[in-house]
Design a protein around this motif. Structure first.
Motif, mmCIF file in Angstrom:
data_model
loop_
_atom_site.group_PDB
_atom_site.id
_atom_site.type_symbol
_atom_site.label_atom_id
_atom_site.label_comp_id
_atom_site.label_asym_id
_atom_site.label_seq_id
_atom_site.Cartn_x
_atom_site.Cartn_y
_atom_site.Cartn_z
ATOM 1 N N THR A 121 -31.868 -11.100 47.071
ATOM 2 C CA THR A 121 -33.240 -10.658 47.301
ATOM 3 C C THR A 121 -33.955 -10.368 45.990
ATOM 4 O O THR A 121 -35.120 -10.030 45.994
ATOM 5 N N ASN A 122 -33.230 -10.476 44.888
ATOM 6 C CA ASN A 122 -33.856 -10.224 43.586
ATOM 7 C C ASN A 122 -34.718 -11.420 43.207
ATOM 8 O O ASN A 122 -34.216 -12.500 42.941
ATOM 9 N N ALA A 123 -35.984 -11.213 43.201
ATOM 10 C CA ALA A 123 -36.897 -12.289 42.780
ATOM 11 C C ALA A 123 -36.895 -12.358 41.261
ATOM 12 O O ALA A 123 -36.842 -11.336 40.574
ATOM 13 N N ARG A 124 -36.918 -13.541 40.753
ATOM 14 C CA ARG A 124 -36.901 -13.735 39.309
ATOM 15 C C ARG A 124 -38.214 -13.308 38.681
ATOM 16 O O ARG A 124 -38.288 -12.932 37.531
ATOM 17 N N GLY A 125 -39.271 -13.413 39.420
ATOM 18 C CA GLY A 125 -40.565 -12.984 38.899
ATOM 19 C C GLY A 125 -41.397 -14.159 38.429
ATOM 20 O O GLY A 125 -40.976 -15.309 38.464
ATOM 21 N N GLN A 126 -42.561 -13.838 37.991
ATOM 22 C CA GLN A 126 -43.498 -14.851 37.512
ATOM 23 C C GLN A 126 -43.150 -15.253 36.084
ATOM 24 O O GLN A 126 -42.716 -14.428 35.283
ATOM 25 N N TYR A 127 -43.342 -16.515 35.770
ATOM 26 C CA TYR A 127 -43.228 -16.947 34.389
ATOM 27 C C TYR A 127 -44.477 -16.511 33.645
ATOM 28 O O TYR A 127 -45.583 -16.564 34.175
ATOM 29 N N ARG A 128 -44.273 -16.101 32.411
ATOM 30 C CA ARG A 128 -45.435 -15.692 31.622
ATOM 31 C C ARG A 128 -46.164 -16.931 31.110
ATOM 32 O O ARG A 128 -45.532 -17.875 30.648
ATOM 33 N N GLN A 129 -47.443 -16.908 31.185
ATOM 34 C CA GLN A 129 -48.273 -17.995 30.674
ATOM 35 C C GLN A 129 -48.959 -17.490 29.407
ATOM 36 O O GLN A 129 -49.818 -16.617 29.465
ATOM 37 N N HIS A 130 -48.546 -18.029 28.271
ATOM 38 C CA HIS A 130 -49.113 -17.591 27.002
ATOM 39 C C HIS A 130 -50.319 -18.461 26.653
ATOM 40 O O HIS A 130 -50.298 -19.672 26.842
ATOM 41 N N PRO A 131 -51.359 -17.854 26.115
ATOM 42 C CA PRO A 131 -52.539 -18.630 25.705
ATOM 43 C C PRO A 131 -52.195 -19.592 24.566
ATOM 44 O O PRO A 131 -51.277 -19.345 23.777
ATOM 45 N N LEU A 132 -52.932 -20.671 24.494
ATOM 46 C CA LEU A 132 -52.718 -21.693 23.480
ATOM 47 C C LEU A 132 -52.856 -21.110 22.071
ATOM 48 O O LEU A 132 -52.086 -21.462 21.174
ATOM 49 N N GLU A 133 -53.804 -20.197 21.880
ATOM 50 C CA GLU A 133 -53.994 -19.591 20.555
ATOM 51 C C GLU A 133 -52.766 -18.787 20.141
ATOM 52 O O GLU A 133 -52.399 -18.755 18.973
ATOM 53 N N PHE A 134 -52.131 -18.104 21.111
ATOM 54 C CA PHE A 134 -50.922 -17.331 20.838
ATOM 55 C C PHE A 134 -49.794 -18.257 20.382
ATOM 56 O O PHE A 134 -49.107 -17.987 19.400
ATOM 57 N N LYS A 135 -49.642 -19.380 21.084
ATOM 58 C CA LYS A 135 -48.601 -20.346 20.728
ATOM 59 C C LYS A 135 -48.832 -20.898 19.329
ATOM 60 O O LYS A 135 -47.923 -20.980 18.512
ATOM 61 N N ARG A 136 -50.081 -21.280 19.054
ATOM 62 C CA ARG A 136 -50.410 -21.820 17.729
ATOM 63 C C ARG A 136 -50.153 -20.801 16.631
ATOM 64 O O ARG A 136 -49.662 -21.134 15.550
ATOM 65 N N ALA A 137 -50.499 -19.531 16.905
ATOM 66 C CA ALA A 137 -50.313 -18.486 15.899
ATOM 67 C C ALA A 137 -48.829 -18.291 15.594
ATOM 68 O O ALA A 137 -48.440 -18.175 14.423
ATOM 69 N N TRP B 44 -42.256 -24.725 21.188
ATOM 70 C CA TRP B 44 -43.667 -24.818 20.803
ATOM 71 C C TRP B 44 -43.824 -25.543 19.469
ATOM 72 O O TRP B 44 -44.795 -26.274 19.269
ATOM 73 N N ARG B 45 -42.871 -25.344 18.562
ATOM 74 C CA ARG B 45 -42.930 -26.067 17.282
ATOM 75 C C ARG B 45 -42.818 -27.573 17.500
ATOM 76 O O ARG B 45 -43.532 -28.351 16.872
ATOM 77 N N ARG B 46 -41.903 -27.983 18.383
ATOM 78 C CA ARG B 46 -41.778 -29.412 18.703
ATOM 79 C C ARG B 46 -43.076 -29.945 19.311
ATOM 80 O O ARG B 46 -43.541 -31.027 18.949
ATOM 81 N N MET B 47 -43.644 -29.170 20.223
ATOM 82 C CA MET B 47 -44.904 -29.587 20.849
ATOM 83 C C MET B 47 -46.001 -29.711 19.797
ATOM 84 O O MET B 47 -46.808 -30.636 19.832
ATOM 85 N N TYR B 48 -46.020 -28.776 18.858
ATOM 86 C CA TYR B 48 -47.017 -28.800 17.788
ATOM 87 C C TYR B 48 -46.860 -30.045 16.918
ATOM 88 O O TYR B 48 -47.837 -30.715 16.588
ATOM 89 N N GLN B 49 -45.621 -30.369 16.555
ATOM 90 C CA GLN B 49 -45.358 -31.551 15.735
ATOM 91 C C GLN B 49 -45.784 -32.824 16.457
ATOM 92 O O GLN B 49 -46.183 -33.794 15.821
ATOM 93 N N GLN B 50 -45.677 -32.828 17.788
ATOM 94 C CA GLN B 50 -46.069 -33.989 18.585
ATOM 95 C C GLN B 50 -47.562 -33.998 18.872
ATOM 96 O O GLN B 50 -48.072 -34.937 19.481
ATOM 97 N N GLY B 51 -48.274 -32.931 18.468
ATOM 98 C CA GLY B 51 -49.715 -32.860 18.712
ATOM 99 C C GLY B 51 -50.054 -32.416 20.119
ATOM 100 O O GLY B 51 -51.182 -32.592 20.558
#
Length: 128
Positions: free
Chosen positions: A11-27, A56-63
């Protein structure tokens, strides 16, 4: 002997995944790409997993974070075009020009008409 055929349902729900803003990822990516930066420390300070920062670094390198990898301000290469002697008129495919890229101690000299796929691989390795 008593056998229980009922499934055990957690019955333990894992919970919501956090959605980080694009600016946070870039920073965070920008912080992690600085010389001497520790990805683990940066991730811990900002409450995310280090594996996520590497992703996120891989995603950044891929544009894929909205910033093309070769358009970053922090990695412009000095470019020097060297004049060449004119190629003979009967064989103009031998030398159409020379490109010299210098980045620190790395110097890449490209003569003639480079294959774009190979040139992209060379630039990718030099920019890492």
């Amino acid at each position: 002997m008593d056998t229980n055929f009922q499934p055990i349902i957690s019955t333990n729900a894992r919970g919501q995944y956090r959605q980080h803003p694009l600016e946070f990822k870039r920073a965070l990516v920008a912080l992690s790409l600085e010389p001497g930066a520790s990805v683990a420390r940066i991730a811990r300070e900002h409450g995310v997993n280090a594996n996520q920062v590497f992703s996120w670094r891989r995603m950044y390198q891929q544009g894929r974070l909205g910033v093309p990898a070769l358009m970053r301000d922090d990695c412009l290469l000095p470019l020097m075009l060297a004049p060449t002697a004119p190629a003979p008129s009967n064989n103009c495919s031998d030398a159409d020009g020379i490109i010299v890229l210098e980045l620190g101690e790395v110097r890449v000299r490209i003569e003639g008409q480079p294959n774009t796929a190979i040139l992209a691989q060379v630039l990718d390795r030099v920019l890492r």
